[in-house]
Design a protein around this motif. Structure first.
Motif, mmCIF file in Angstrom:
data_model
loop_
_atom_site.group_PDB
_atom_site.id
_atom_site.type_symbol
_atom_site.label_atom_id
_atom_site.label_comp_id
_atom_site.label_asym_id
_atom_site.label_seq_id
_atom_site.Cartn_x
_atom_site.Cartn_y
_atom_site.Cartn_z
ATOM 1 N N ILE A 1 2.877 42.668 -17.671
ATOM 2 C CA ILE A 1 4.054 43.526 -17.466
ATOM 3 C C ILE A 1 5.168 42.680 -16.868
ATOM 4 C CG2 ILE A 1 5.011 45.553 -16.319
ATOM 5 C CD1 ILE A 1 2.311 46.811 -16.266
ATOM 6 N N ASP A 2 6.291 42.616 -17.566
ATOM 7 C CA ASP A 2 7.453 41.880 -17.087
ATOM 8 C C ASP A 2 8.271 42.774 -16.161
ATOM 9 O OD1 ASP A 2 9.563 39.618 -17.399
ATOM 10 O OD2 ASP A 2 10.649 41.463 -17.893
ATOM 11 N N SER A 3 8.697 42.237 -15.031
ATOM 12 C CA SER A 3 9.362 43.072 -14.028
ATOM 13 C C SER A 3 10.690 43.643 -14.523
ATOM 14 C CB SER A 3 9.582 42.277 -12.736
ATOM 15 O OG SER A 3 10.458 41.188 -12.931
ATOM 16 N N ARG B 1 7.000 29.245 -1.304
ATOM 17 C CA ARG B 1 6.064 30.135 -0.611
ATOM 18 C C ARG B 1 5.137 30.722 -1.688
ATOM 19 N NH1 ARG B 1 7.581 32.764 4.459
ATOM 20 N NH2 ARG B 1 9.489 31.868 5.347
ATOM 21 N N ARG B 2 3.839 30.647 -1.488
ATOM 22 C CA ARG B 2 2.895 31.107 -2.495
ATOM 23 C C ARG B 2 2.170 32.376 -2.032
ATOM 24 N NH1 ARG B 2 2.980 27.581 -6.434
ATOM 25 N NH2 ARG B 2 3.511 25.394 -5.995
ATOM 26 N N GLU B 3 2.035 33.302 -2.963
ATOM 27 C CA GLU B 3 1.360 34.555 -2.666
ATOM 28 C C GLU B 3 -0.075 34.311 -2.212
ATOM 29 O OE1 GLU B 3 0.980 38.921 -4.818
ATOM 30 O OE2 GLU B 3 1.192 37.107 -6.045
ATOM 31 N N THR B 4 -0.739 33.327 -2.804
ATOM 32 C CA THR B 4 -2.129 33.027 -2.437
ATOM 33 C C THR B 4 -2.256 32.537 -1.003
ATOM 34 O OG1 THR B 4 -1.818 30.844 -3.444
ATOM 35 C CG2 THR B 4 -2.890 32.533 -4.793
ATOM 36 N N ASP B 5 -1.143 32.088 -0.416
ATOM 37 C CA ASP B 5 -1.117 31.672 0.991
ATOM 38 C C ASP B 5 -0.492 32.735 1.883
ATOM 39 O OD1 ASP B 5 -2.231 29.187 0.320
ATOM 40 O OD2 ASP B 5 -0.260 28.317 -0.066
ATOM 41 N N GLY B 6 -0.424 33.965 1.371
ATOM 42 C CA GLY B 6 0.179 35.043 2.145
ATOM 43 C C GLY B 6 1.679 34.911 2.287
ATOM 44 N N TRP B 7 2.310 34.206 1.347
ATOM 45 C CA TRP B 7 3.756 33.969 1.341
ATOM 46 C C TRP B 7 4.224 33.185 2.566
ATOM 47 C CZ3 TRP B 7 5.394 34.591 -3.335
ATOM 48 C CH2 TRP B 7 5.096 35.697 -4.114
ATOM 49 N N ASP C 1 13.151 35.124 -8.532
ATOM 50 C CA ASP C 1 12.382 34.143 -9.319
ATOM 51 C C ASP C 1 10.894 34.447 -9.314
ATOM 52 O OD1 ASP C 1 14.700 32.701 -9.985
ATOM 53 O OD2 ASP C 1 14.579 31.509 -8.157
ATOM 54 N N GLU C 2 10.542 35.720 -9.225
ATOM 55 C CA GLU C 2 9.146 36.151 -9.270
ATOM 56 C C GLU C 2 9.009 37.263 -10.316
ATOM 57 O OE1 GLU C 2 6.527 34.946 -7.719
ATOM 58 O OE2 GLU C 2 7.565 33.494 -6.441
ATOM 59 N N PRO C 3 9.063 36.910 -11.613
ATOM 60 C CA PRO C 3 9.116 37.928 -12.668
ATOM 61 C C PRO C 3 7.859 38.765 -12.814
ATOM 62 C CG PRO C 3 8.866 35.739 -13.616
ATOM 63 C CD PRO C 3 9.145 35.544 -12.157
ATOM 64 N N ALA D 1 7.082 41.998 8.821
ATOM 65 C CA ALA D 1 8.353 42.419 9.426
ATOM 66 C C ALA D 1 9.282 42.869 8.314
ATOM 67 C CB ALA D 1 8.983 41.261 10.207
ATOM 68 N N GLY D 2 10.345 43.566 8.705
ATOM 69 C CA GLY D 2 11.346 43.981 7.734
ATOM 70 C C GLY D 2 10.915 45.189 6.930
ATOM 71 N N LEU D 3 11.714 45.513 5.937
ATOM 72 C CA LEU D 3 11.534 46.761 5.195
ATOM 73 C C LEU D 3 11.180 46.554 3.737
ATOM 74 C CD1 LEU D 3 14.580 48.656 6.745
ATOM 75 C CD2 LEU D 3 12.165 48.980 7.307
ATOM 76 N N ILE D 4 10.967 45.308 3.307
ATOM 77 C CA ILE D 4 10.661 45.053 1.904
ATOM 78 C C ILE D 4 9.517 44.050 1.777
ATOM 79 C CG2 ILE D 4 12.937 45.617 0.973
ATOM 80 C CD1 ILE D 4 13.625 42.646 1.015
ATOM 81 N N GLY D 5 8.864 44.098 0.622
ATOM 82 C CA GLY D 5 7.827 43.145 0.277
ATOM 83 C C GLY D 5 7.740 43.062 -1.237
ATOM 84 N N LEU D 6 6.943 42.145 -1.743
ATOM 85 C CA LEU D 6 6.794 41.957 -3.180
ATOM 86 C C LEU D 6 5.432 42.473 -3.630
ATOM 87 C CD1 LEU D 6 8.265 38.381 -3.793
ATOM 88 C CD2 LEU D 6 9.354 40.599 -4.202
#
Length: 375
Positions: A317-319, A129-135, A342-344, A305-310
């Protein structure tokens, strides 16, 4: 077979005693207290197993089907009550996957299936899933990834951790992809019911003969400590195999967990509880979205949906380093680094937990930590 620790759980173990003053990224609704259920509890309840069915209390299994929209589609014998969705996933994966089998996973996604597949010696194929595609889950990539070697597909819907949703047409296409090769399709639905736009997606156990739905009372209802979840499958052999494996692990259910979960899922209690969870979650999500928008060089794809996102950190900056710095003085704020998925370059942002997580304080300290970070 040796199960190796995943980064998500490793970080939680390492930071258990940190005693933060605020939490940004809490992944479940505010938890009820025991007193909320006392009026419905029988003081004479024996603290033995339920003495009625190894699959779980019959009335609880009825409620599970109803909340999943599967009443009249699946039967109570298709439901097994488990120690949370984690045990439901565990029982399914351990009974269906053998060394050398192939499992197709999404990333970012809930990491449990990958941990177990590695321990079993299965072959892992990831669909990104890619962030550029809205995950969003790329169905064309999933279609290419699933072959005659594929034994299982594992997904979460809504997705954990991005909060993106597979709707009915997408799920029906995934069923066709799985059915083409006879693969099992396991979908973790722990955040189902917390959709911010549109209706809840249908449960896969009602769409496919090899479809398996897992869920729990942990997230939307905040009842994580009950350790009560379920798997739903129209395949009687799979359910029996799961019962057999559970007999050799947790053996039977926690009677207090079953009883309180049954009370919580009664229609007259579930509806207002879900309404509160959606109201509070939506309000906090709006606050979080406004806060992210106001931060320079911080961005996210708002969860559907849900309660979390990235949230994407500024470049450089390393997570992991950032999460540890945020947990220390003077910030004393907990969040989960994106390396857990796996998204540092990301951090997990969450809107659950109620007043006790001190979200506003956490966001203020998070903003300050970003501003203080060395250029």
């Amino acid at each position: 077979m040796k199960v190796k620790i995943h980064r998500l759980f490793e970080y939680l173990l390492e930071t258990t005693e940190a005693a933060p003053e605020a939490i940004v990224g809490f992944s479940l609704s505010q938890s009820p207290v025991l007193g909320d259920f006392l009026a419905d509890l029988d003081p004479a309840l024996p603290l033995d197993w339920n003495n009625r069915d190894f699959r779980g209390l019959p009335e609880l299994r009825d409620h599970v089907l109803a909340q999943a929209g599967l009443a009249g589609v699946c039967t109570p014998s298709d439901v097994l009550i488990t120690a949370g969705a984690a045990e439901a996933n565990y029982l399914t994966i351990m009974q269906l996957l053998q060394p050398g089998d192939e499992i197709v996973l999404e990333t970012p996604g809930w990491p449990q299936a990958e941990v177990l597949a590695k321990a079993i010696g299965a072959s892992i194929v990831k669909v990104v899933r890619r962030e550029t595609d809205g995950w969003q889950l790329p169905l064309d990539h999933l279609r290419d990834a699933v072959t005659a070697r594929t034994r299982m597909i594992f997904l979460s819907n809504p997705n954990n951790p991005t909060g993106q949703v597979l709707d009915r047409p997408a799920l029906e296409e995934i069923v066709r992809i799985a059915d083409r090769v006879g693969a099992w399709l396991l979908v973790d639905e722990v955040y189902a019911g917390l959709e911010w736009k549109g209706a809840r997606a249908p449960s896969v156990a009602g769409l496919y003969a090899r479809g398996i739905t897992t869920g729990s009372v942990s997230k939307a209802l905040g009842l994580q400590g009950l350790r009560t979840g379920w798997l739903i499958s129209p395949d009687p052999g799979l359910v029996k195999d799961a019962v057999i494996l559970r007999e050799n692990s947790s053996e039977i259910m926690n009677i207090m967990g079953e009883v309180i979960a049954e009370i919580a899922l009664r229609p007259d209690r579930l509806a207002p509880a879900m309404e509160r969870a959606r109201h509070d979650g939506a309000a906090n999500l709006a606050r979080m979205d406004a806060w992210v928008t106001a931060q320079p060089n911080l961005s996210w794809v708002r969860p559907a949906a849900g309660l979390i996102g990235l949230g994407r950190l500024p470049d450089g900056i390393d997570s992991d380093a950032f999460a540890r710095r945020l947990l220390a003085e003077p910030y004393r704020t907990f969040l989960l680094p994106g390396s857990a998925y796996d998204e540092p370059q990301h951090i997990r942002l969450g809107v659950g937990g109620g007043a006790g997580v001190n979200l506003d304080k956490g966001l203020s300290r998070l903003a300050q930590a970003l501003a203080d970070w060395p250029a």
